[in-house]
Design an enzyme around this catalytic site. Sequence first.
Site, mmCIF file in Angstrom:
data_model
loop_
_atom_site.group_PDB
_atom_site.id
_atom_site.type_symbol
_atom_site.label_atom_id
_atom_site.label_comp_id
_atom_site.label_asym_id
_atom_site.label_seq_id
_atom_site.Cartn_x
_atom_site.Cartn_y
_atom_site.Cartn_z
ATOM 1 C CG ASP A 29 -20.723 25.982 0.074
ATOM 2 O OD1 ASP A 29 -21.341 26.820 0.762
ATOM 3 O OD2 ASP A 29 -20.798 25.930 -1.164
ATOM 4 C CG HIS B 297 -20.090 29.394 -1.331
ATOM 5 N ND1 HIS B 297 -20.810 28.498 -2.077
ATOM 6 C CD2 HIS B 297 -20.396 30.621 -1.818
ATOM 7 C CE1 HIS B 297 -21.528 29.147 -2.978
ATOM 8 N NE2 HIS B 297 -21.295 30.439 -2.841
ATOM 9 C CB CYS C 249 -22.039 30.937 -6.538
ATOM 10 S SG CYS C 249 -23.035 31.642 -5.214
#
Length: 252
Positions: free
Chosen positions: A184, A215, A126
């Site tokens: 995502d 994600h 991330c």
Amino acid sequence: MIIKDGEHADIPTPTGPMRLHLFRPMAAGRYPGILLYSEIYQITGPIRRMAAFLAGQGYLVAAPEVYHEFEKPGTALAYDPAGTDRGNDLKFTKELSAFDSDARAALDYMAQHECCTGRLGVMGICLGGHLAFRAAMNRDVLAAACFYATDIHDHQLGKHNADDSLARAGGIKGELMCVWGRQDPHVPLEGRILIRHRLEEAGVFYQWHEFNAQHAFLRDEGPRYDPALAWHCYGLVMELFHRKLGQGDLAG
């Protein structure tokens, strides 16, 4: 390998002390180093378990508290709306140069650590995927694994939301691995195409993997975790780091 965790080091940076959470094999010796960047929540349970797994494969792992200028040492944000809002706010408050100077300070600390061979890699998820991408611009980083790295395609990292990560991609001299989830929403298809085009243009030596995943599929907590895919991806990570960083030197 059995590991030793629970250690930390508060290292100096240009913007104040930063805590590194340290994980390493229990067996005496010197091991390659991995700088592990977390999500926006800092060093949570899933990040600690990820670090422990990596350390158990024969690495010294250091996980930095990336918001050390704003939060007390040891602070981990919750996986809830308040924690998400706080983490995102700090991501856009911190100076881009401070993220970079943090990376340099952490890499220097690891290279000089008595348990490190001096061969260094970086990994992140991330926000941490983007920070690992930037940390890989340091010439002593031999390999980088970036999972669903946010904000690279739209230049949103740091204060003023105007990072130069894509422009500087040619500075990545080690091997780069990028891993994405096709479902995502944070990095849509057009963003992934833009990033890959830039890597080609810059002549970066890289791997590229896309999976049908959301994600945060690597985080072993929450509804988006995909254990089978995570296991497969850890295999990709280990192949990269074993090949580029080598093995540890166990004490006689």
